[in-house]
Design a protein around this motif. Structure first.
Motif, PDB file in Angstrom:
ATOM      1  N   ASP A  44     -10.189 -71.485   2.536  1.00  0.00           N
ATOM      2  CA  ASP A  44      -8.888 -70.878   2.775  1.00  0.00           C
ATOM      3  C   ASP A  44      -7.901 -71.860   1.962  1.00  0.00           C
ATOM      4  OD1 ASP A  44      -6.812 -69.535   5.288  1.00  0.00           O
ATOM      5  OD2 ASP A  44      -6.914 -69.150   3.156  1.00  0.00           O
ATOM      6  N   ASP A  80      -9.063 -71.731   8.860  1.00  0.00           N
ATOM      7  CA  ASP A  80      -8.790 -72.000  10.027  1.00  0.00           C
ATOM      8  C   ASP A  80      -8.754 -70.761  11.141  1.00  0.00           C
ATOM      9  OD1 ASP A  80      -5.177 -71.912   9.726  1.00  0.00           O
ATOM     10  OD2 ASP A  80      -6.621 -70.854   8.643  1.00  0.00           O
ATOM     11  N   SER A  81      -8.906 -69.754  10.546  1.00  0.00           N
ATOM     12  CA  SER A  81      -9.049 -68.406  11.565  1.00  0.00           C
ATOM     13  C   SER A  81     -10.193 -68.103  11.886  1.00  0.00           C
ATOM     14  CB  SER A  81      -8.524 -67.236  10.498  1.00  0.00           C
ATOM     15  OG  SER A  81      -8.821 -65.985  11.306  1.00  0.00           O
ATOM     16  N   ASP A 124     -10.972 -76.706   8.727  1.00  0.00           N
ATOM     17  CA  ASP A 124      -9.969 -77.123   7.708  1.00  0.00           C
ATOM     18  C   ASP A 124     -10.644 -78.130   6.868  1.00  0.00           C
ATOM     19  OD1 ASP A 124      -8.756 -78.805  10.740  1.00  0.00           O
ATOM     20  OD2 ASP A 124     -10.044 -80.013   9.148  1.00  0.00           O
ATOM     21  N   ASN A 143      -4.520 -71.882   3.272  1.00  0.00           N
ATOM     22  CA  ASN A 143      -3.434 -72.416   4.248  1.00  0.00           C
ATOM     23  C   ASN A 143      -4.299 -72.956   5.672  1.00  0.00           C
ATOM     24  OD1 ASN A 143      -0.900 -72.227   3.291  1.00  0.00           O
ATOM     25  ND2 ASN A 143      -1.386 -70.030   2.764  1.00  0.00           N
ATOM     26  N   PRO A 203      -4.402 -76.291   8.675  1.00  0.00           N
ATOM     27  CA  PRO A 203      -3.658 -77.705   9.110  1.00  0.00           C
ATOM     28  C   PRO A 203      -4.685 -78.828   8.618  1.00  0.00           C
ATOM     29  CG  PRO A 203      -4.875 -76.462  10.764  1.00  0.00           C
ATOM     30  CD  PRO A 203      -5.010 -75.581   9.420  1.00  0.00           C
ATOM     31  N   ASN A 204      -4.282 -80.052   8.691  1.00  0.00           N
ATOM     32  CA  ASN A 204      -4.945 -81.284   8.333  1.00  0.00           C
ATOM     33  C   ASN A 204      -5.206 -81.529   7.052  1.00  0.00           C
ATOM     34  OD1 ASN A 204      -5.241 -82.344  11.053  1.00  0.00           O
ATOM     35  ND2 ASN A 204      -6.859 -80.783  11.509  1.00  0.00           N
ATOM     36  N   LEU A 205      -6.026 -80.928   6.395  1.00  0.00           N
ATOM     37  CA  LEU A 205      -5.964 -80.941   4.956  1.00  0.00           C
ATOM     38  C   LEU A 205      -6.402 -79.510   4.243  1.00  0.00           C
ATOM     39  CD1 LEU A 205      -6.645 -83.598   3.487  1.00  0.00           C
ATOM     40  CD2 LEU A 205      -9.058 -82.867   2.974  1.00  0.00           C
ATOM     41  N   THR A 242      -5.051 -64.868   0.363  1.00  0.00           N
ATOM     42  CA  THR A 242      -4.186 -63.712   0.326  1.00  0.00           C
ATOM     43  C   THR A 242      -2.996 -63.855  -0.557  1.00  0.00           C
ATOM     44  OG1 THR A 242      -2.511 -64.604   1.885  1.00  0.00           O
ATOM     45  CG2 THR A 242      -4.340 -62.937   2.795  1.00  0.00           C
TER      46      THR A 242
END
Lengths: 154, 121, 703
Positions: B53, B10-11, B34, B55, B57-59, B84
């Motif tokens: 990743d 998401d980043s 995501d 973390n 949102p959404n899923l 991380t």
């Protein structure tokens, strides 16, 4: 392009399977993969022997019940049923069978031609027989069995 | 055949970094932001391996892995978790849902590329 | 993309993340603390930490890490929000923003201030323990009891017996073993002793194991590390068979060494080994996971980029060339009769598949809605009215239909001409219209839709229809047809497409330009499409353009019919209802109608039409080619989705009533209906007791 080489015309490589209480086989080169049975989406008003379509990594692939196709009734539902994914011409089609049991390398000389059906209207789905002690293994002509064969297949 | 990688994070920065690293390694790369976007991406882009990743949102990553493992036609798709976090419970959970492996952020480009080459045909 | 670009991106993203974090913190301050808000703040800080780590901004990492830890405690409910915590969160958020700014300007951080802010967390988290949270990879540390350093070539024996779970997690034994070659010489032997006969074969179980001899100078730790991902999903033994070099390392405790060697194992100490290795269930790959939350993505948009259209055009051209080349190759090889199943035939199939796929993908880059084109047509109609003194209004439908950009451009001229024709020749003068009982202003209807795998665009006017007598006469006069030839209505209508045909007696400001319908047809055909015309004297004329669908997406309504899930194109749906039983009326054997606001609409049971079984109580009213819309009975309506269109014809064949197929997020295949086609087919086969199954070839005989 000449393709015949000594070795090639001497042996046929086949995948052998059982369905409808009989033994069959198909050319190994046309077999793309073998999968477990999975749910097929029904097609409207399709012939009896078309189970439906499945999703194979994004492509929509029809599944043909071989037993039904050969007039021996629907293959009984079972988790152990197997789908042989074959490539025929530009199409990918799945054949539903009961079990795959062997991979054969059969010398051309051992293969017998299919029996002459005489004046019957039927078109032979088998283009060869391999005699075995406990019966025979029929070599399936995929082009005849799969309803929409491409012209690339002679 | 070039390896097709789907990278989900998401980043924006992470996605850029992954894109650069993976394209540089000669892979074909598709990005998603995501888990849900990742799933819809897979309908059109068939990846050979996914790097995701945790973390998001959404899923989130774990939910994404779970969703993919529940789909018969994506059987055997290698999925690497990029994170991380190093907590043991998280790794156990990742293993439980069927993740193939994990790479720790900040990621070592070489390690990631090697891992991808090892896991994807 | 250079490093500084990436850094820029990072700081830009930090701005967004900080804003998000800020919003979340303000919510928390107000006393609103839903889980999602805390999660969102956590993710923002987490992302900042992640990026900071990548760029080695250690101060930022240090602080955000601690901050993140507090947020983690909160989101997992190990800590409960209270005023003091909120206070700390707010000041920490502000400080984080400062740190980001410092980092972006390259300013040094005030150590004291940092310590103070860090100390704020101690109250809730306890003293910071450095080792706990350092980022480490999960690596076994072997006890060095004489396993040798790198540089000494040794022979290592690896025995690998994978479990089913190894495959489930996406590992491939072949790749795993091959990868070992990076470390040295590999010799692997497979053992098939556990392999049962085909009959007893469980296709998901693993029956193979491998003995792998690896000649390497890597330390054993590294070899164990290589298998770190799969260790728990297999039986793994790694044994060093080289003789320990006792002379070189006299400090080795001989007995201990020998002991471990005889066990064929290397002692390892794993970090934080508190987790239990859960027993794998028998079928972790459960097939029927169709939970709506996990499975149905609503077509969320993926990241977008701006690209020069000319680049895309070049790409499209290149792909077009590729497809042509591939077809040429395919043709050429047919003449030399390549044996089926040979590598060449196989390669050709794959190539065919790939280029088709490539074309679809590339085309979908340029797809856009037809709306802007339609919008331009309003003016065309107004101008045509002004020039001819007619009165007409344009109505459009299907504006959101997606069409390839290039196609849209090339449709502009043909459509313009068709609309001008409609106003000029189709619509009658206001007086004539009133005289025939029509409103003085005519209507021209322009619509677009995806139908049966094509894009269909129609121009329909409510004018006088084609004057067939006149057309025939003109054609005879121009020598385009034989005098007194017998022609059907449709054939006469088609005369309009002949080159040189124009109702020259009717020269007006518009048609004087000399563009005939033949030019229009050529243009449509050059797009790979077809154009047809139909007309009814007194009622109007309709021209239909059908273009190949080169796109891959569509909006559909997901419905259930007789237990089957299907998709109905949104563009075909007029409305949906749940009528009560009394609203249906039987008007004949197998014929039912439904009263909808006074009109009786024919009812079709979709389940029965498709041969699936009887449908249910929900009704979807769809457009049909006929006079009235038709009511289709379905069981249930689910949701509207953006679906990817998959070809059914590729591997199967065209099914009347079915446009294509799609694959849902959970992998299931669902058919996309072609309602008009279905209705047409159904109504023409009415009278037979059951829908006809597709024509079978002569029955084939098994032996």
């Amino acid at each position: 392009m000449q393709v015949s080489s000594q070795s090639q015309s001497q042996h046929r490589e086949l995948v052998a399977f059982r369905t409808a209480d009989q033994d069959f086989s198909v050319d190994i080169m046309s077999v793309r993969e073998i999968r477990m049975w999975s749910h097929a989406t029904k097609l409207p008003n399709a012939p009896e022997y078309v189970c439906g379509v499945i999703n194979l990594r994004g492509a929509v692939v029809p599944i043909i019940d071989l037993s039904a196709r050969l007039g021996s009734g629907d293959t009984p539902t079972s988790d152990r049923n197997v789908i042989i994914i074959i490539g025929i011409g530009s199409k990918t089609v799945g054949i539903l069978v009961e079990a795959v049991f062997d991979i054969l390398s059969v010398p051309q000389s051992e293969i017998q031609p299919p029996p002459d059906l005489g004046g019957e209207k039927g078109v032979a789905a088998i283009d060869g027989l391999i005699p075995r002690d406990d019966g025979m293994i029929r070599i399936v002509n995929l082009g005849r069995v799969v309803p929409i064969a491409d012209s690339l297949v002679n | 055949m070039t390896i097709r990688v789907l990278a989900i994070d998401d980043s924006r920065t992470m996605r850029d970094m992954l894109y650069r690293a993976l394209m540089g390694a000669g892979f074909e790369v598709e990005l998603a932001e995501d888990g849900e976007a990742g799933l819809s991406c897979m309908e059109v882009f068939t990846p050979d391996i996914v790097v995701t990743d945790l973390n998001m949102p959404n899923l989130n990553g774990l939910q994404y892995v779970e969703a993919v493992r529940g789909m018969a036609n994506w059987r055997g798709l290698p999925i690497l978790i990029l994170t991380t976090e190093s907590a043991a419970e998280l790794k156990a959970e990742a293993r439980r849902v069927g993740a193939t492996g994990w790479i720790v952020k900040p990621f070592d480009e070489e390690k990631l590329v090697t891992a991808i080459r090892r896991l994807a045909a | 993309m250079s490093d500084s670009d990436l850094l820029q991106t990072f700081f830009q993203e930090c701005e967004d993340l900080l804003t998000l974090m800020d919003e979340g913190l303000r919510e928390l301050q107000k006393g609103d603390a839903p889980d999602e808000t805390i999660n969102s703040v956590f993710r923002s800080v987490h992302s900042i930490k992640g990026g900071a780590g990548a760029f080695n901004l250690s101060d930022l990492v240090k602080f955000s890490h601690r901050f993140e830890t507090l947020l983690d405690e909160l989101r997992s409910h190990r800590l409960v929000l209270n005023d003091r915590i909120v206070g700390t969160l707010l000041t920490s958020g502000d400080y984080l923003a400062d740190l980001v700014e410092d980092a972006s300007k390259g300013r040094a951080v005030d150590e004291e201030r940092m310590e103070r802010h860090l100390a704020n967390f101690d109250e809730f988290l306890g003293e910071e323990n450095d080792d706990q949270d350092t980022i480490v990879t999960f690596q076994p540390v072997s006890l060095d009891i004489g396993s040798h350093q790198k540089g000494q070539n040794r022979e290592v024996l690896i025995v690998l017996r994978p479990y089913k779970s190894l495959l489930f997690a996406g590992h491939e034994p072949l790749l795993l073993i091959r990868g070992l070659q990076e470390m040295g010489l590999v010799e692997a032997t497979v053992s098939t002793e556990l392999l049962p006969h085909f009959d007893a074969l469980d296709l998901e179980e693993v029956y193979l194991s491998w003995r792998i001899k690896l000649q390497t100078d890597e330390p054993l730790d590294d070899i164990w590390a290589y298998f770190e991902f799969v260790k728990e999903d297999c039986d793994l033994e790694i044994t060093d068979f080289s003789e320990p070099d006792l002379e070189a390392d006299p400090s080795v405790d001989l007995d201990l060494n020998a002991f471990f060697q005889s066990q064929g194992a290397t002692l390892e100490i794993e970090e934080n080994e508190t987790l239990e290795t859960p027993k794998k269930e028998s079928d972790p790959g459960a097939e029927s996971r169709t939970g709506p939350d996990a499975a149905s993505p609503p077509g969320k948009m993926v990241k977008t980029i701006r690209v020069d259209l000319s680049r895309v055009d070049n790409l499209v051209n290149a792909v077009g060339e590729l497809v042509i080349q591939q077809a040429t190759l395919s043709q050429a090889l047919k003449t030399i009769r390549v044996p089926a199943g040979s590598e060449v035939a196989q390669g050709l199939d794959d190539l065919n598949q790939l280029s088709r796929e490539l074309q679809e993908r590339v085309m979908s880059i340029r797809a856009q809605q037809i709306r802007p084109l339609f919008q331009r047509m309003f003016r065309i109609v107004r101008e045509a009215c002004a020039a001819t003194g007619k009165k007409a209004v344009l109505e459009t439908d299907g504006d959101t239909t997606e069409v390839d950009t290039a196609v849209i451009e090339r449709l502009a001229d043909p459509l313009t001409h068709m609309l001008r024709n409609a106003v000029d020749h189709g619509i009658e003068s206001p007086e004539t219209r009133i005289a025939s009982g029509k409103p003085d202003s005519g209507t021209v209807r322009l619509s677009a839709e995806h139908r049966s795998g094509r894009v269909v665009i129609t121009v329909r006017d409510d004018g006088a229809g084609i004057n067939r007598a006149k057309v025939k006469q003109i054609a005879e006069t121009k020598g385009l047809i034989q005098t007194d030839s017998e022609l059907s209505d449709a054939e006469i209508d088609a005369l309009l497409f002949l080159p040189g045909f124009s109702t020259a007696t009717d020269v007006s400001n518009l048609s004087g330009r000399g563009v005939g319908m033949d030019v229009v047809r050529n243009e449509i055909q050059s797009l790979g499409g077809r154009i047809s015309i139909s007309s009814q004297p007194g009622s109007g004329t309709q021209m239909t353009i059908s273009l190949p669908l080169t796109l891959a997406v569509m909006d559909g309504m997901v419905v259930e019919v007789a237990g089957q899930t299907l998709v109905i194109p949104i563009s075909a749906i007029i409305e949906t209802l749940r009528p009560a039983d009394e609203e249906y009326s039987r008007i004949g054997p197998g014929q039912t109608v439904l009263s909808v606001r006074g009109t009786y609409l024919p009812v079709l049971d979709l389940g029965e039409c498709l041969g699936f079984g009887a449908g249910g109580d929900v009704v979807i009213i769809v457009e049909s080619d006929g006079e009235l819309p038709v009511a289709l009975r379905v069981d249930e309506i689910y949701d509207q989705r953006h679906v990817v269109i998959k070809s059914l014809e590729q591997n199967y064949e065209q099914i009347p009533g079915v446009a294509a197929a799609t694959v849902f997020g959970d992998g299931r295949v669902a058919l996309i209906l072609d309602p008009t086609g279905l209705i047409e087919r159904q109504l023409t086969t009415r009278g037979t007791s059951a829908p006809q199954p597709q024509q079978e070839e002569a029955a084939i005989a098994g032996v």
